[in-house]
Scaffold this motif. Structure first.
Motif, PDB file in Angstrom:
ATOM      1  N   VAL A  11      46.789  43.020  74.342  1.00  0.00           N
ATOM      2  CA  VAL A  11      48.169  43.372  73.968  1.00  0.00           C
ATOM      3  C   VAL A  11      49.195  42.235  73.974  1.00  0.00           C
ATOM      4  O   VAL A  11      49.573  41.889  72.971  1.00  0.00           O
ATOM      5  N   GLY A  57      49.593  54.130  74.335  1.00  0.00           N
ATOM      6  CA  GLY A  57      50.594  54.388  73.475  1.00  0.00           C
ATOM      7  C   GLY A  57      50.185  54.359  72.129  1.00  0.00           C
ATOM      8  O   GLY A  57      50.329  55.323  71.215  1.00  0.00           O
ATOM      9  N   ARG A  58      49.631  53.397  71.672  1.00  0.00           N
ATOM     10  CA  ARG A  58      49.177  53.118  70.171  1.00  0.00           C
ATOM     11  C   ARG A  58      48.039  53.790  69.793  1.00  0.00           C
ATOM     12  O   ARG A  58      48.241  54.633  68.747  1.00  0.00           O
ATOM     13  N   TRP A  59      47.297  54.134  70.808  1.00  0.00           N
ATOM     14  CA  TRP A  59      46.166  54.865  70.306  1.00  0.00           C
ATOM     15  C   TRP A  59      46.457  56.467  70.069  1.00  0.00           C
ATOM     16  O   TRP A  59      46.243  57.021  69.037  1.00  0.00           O
ATOM     17  N   VAL A  64      51.166  50.415  76.922  1.00  0.00           N
ATOM     18  CA  VAL A  64      51.490  50.086  75.495  1.00  0.00           C
ATOM     19  C   VAL A  64      50.056  50.384  74.613  1.00  0.00           C
ATOM     20  O   VAL A  64      50.137  51.152  73.511  1.00  0.00           O
ATOM     21  N   ASP A  65      48.984  49.860  75.186  1.00  0.00           N
ATOM     22  CA  ASP A  65      47.653  50.140  74.098  1.00  0.00           C
ATOM     23  C   ASP A  65      47.483  51.720  74.189  1.00  0.00           C
ATOM     24  O   ASP A  65      47.209  52.176  72.991  1.00  0.00           O
ATOM     25  N   LYS A  68      49.650  57.510  69.414  1.00  0.00           N
ATOM     26  CA  LYS A  68      50.469  57.651  67.956  1.00  0.00           C
ATOM     27  C   LYS A  68      49.505  57.647  66.756  1.00  0.00           C
ATOM     28  O   LYS A  68      49.609  58.230  66.006  1.00  0.00           O
ATOM     29  N   GLY A  69      48.394  56.775  66.734  1.00  0.00           N
ATOM     30  CA  GLY A  69      47.425  56.773  65.740  1.00  0.00           C
ATOM     31  C   GLY A  69      46.686  58.057  65.375  1.00  0.00           C
ATOM     32  O   GLY A  69      46.434  58.284  64.217  1.00  0.00           O
TER      33      GLY A  69
END
Ligand SMILES: [Zn+2]
Length: 71
Positions: free
Chosen positions: A13, A36-38, A33-34, A40-41
């Motif tokens: 990150v 959350g990205r997953w 953070v990571d 969302k994706g």
């Protein structure tokens, strides 16, 4: 040889050195953070369902006026 081990410990990150506790991240914040990205994706699939709907409608719209002329 020892250097190879050192390069493995980088936070994806922010790029900081990783903490054993939060591997492969440097802190809980970066792990969140990571994650959350997953999430969302996987939740936001960009336009795929709309595309299939449009294609289905298209094929239906091109076939209906058959019975009318037959009468
Ligand atoms: Zn980090």
């Amino acid at each position: 040889m020892a250097a190879a081990k050192g390069t493995a410990g980088r936070c994806p990150v922010c790029g900081a050195a990783t903490e054993k506790r939060w591997r492969p991240f440097c802190s809980r914040r970066c792990a969140d953070v990571d994650l959350g990205r997953w999430l969302k994706g996987s939740y936001a699939i960009p336009g795929e369902p709309l595309e299939t709907e449009g294609a289905e409608r298209d094929s239906i719209a091109s076939s209906p006026p058959e019975g009318e002329e037959d009468r």
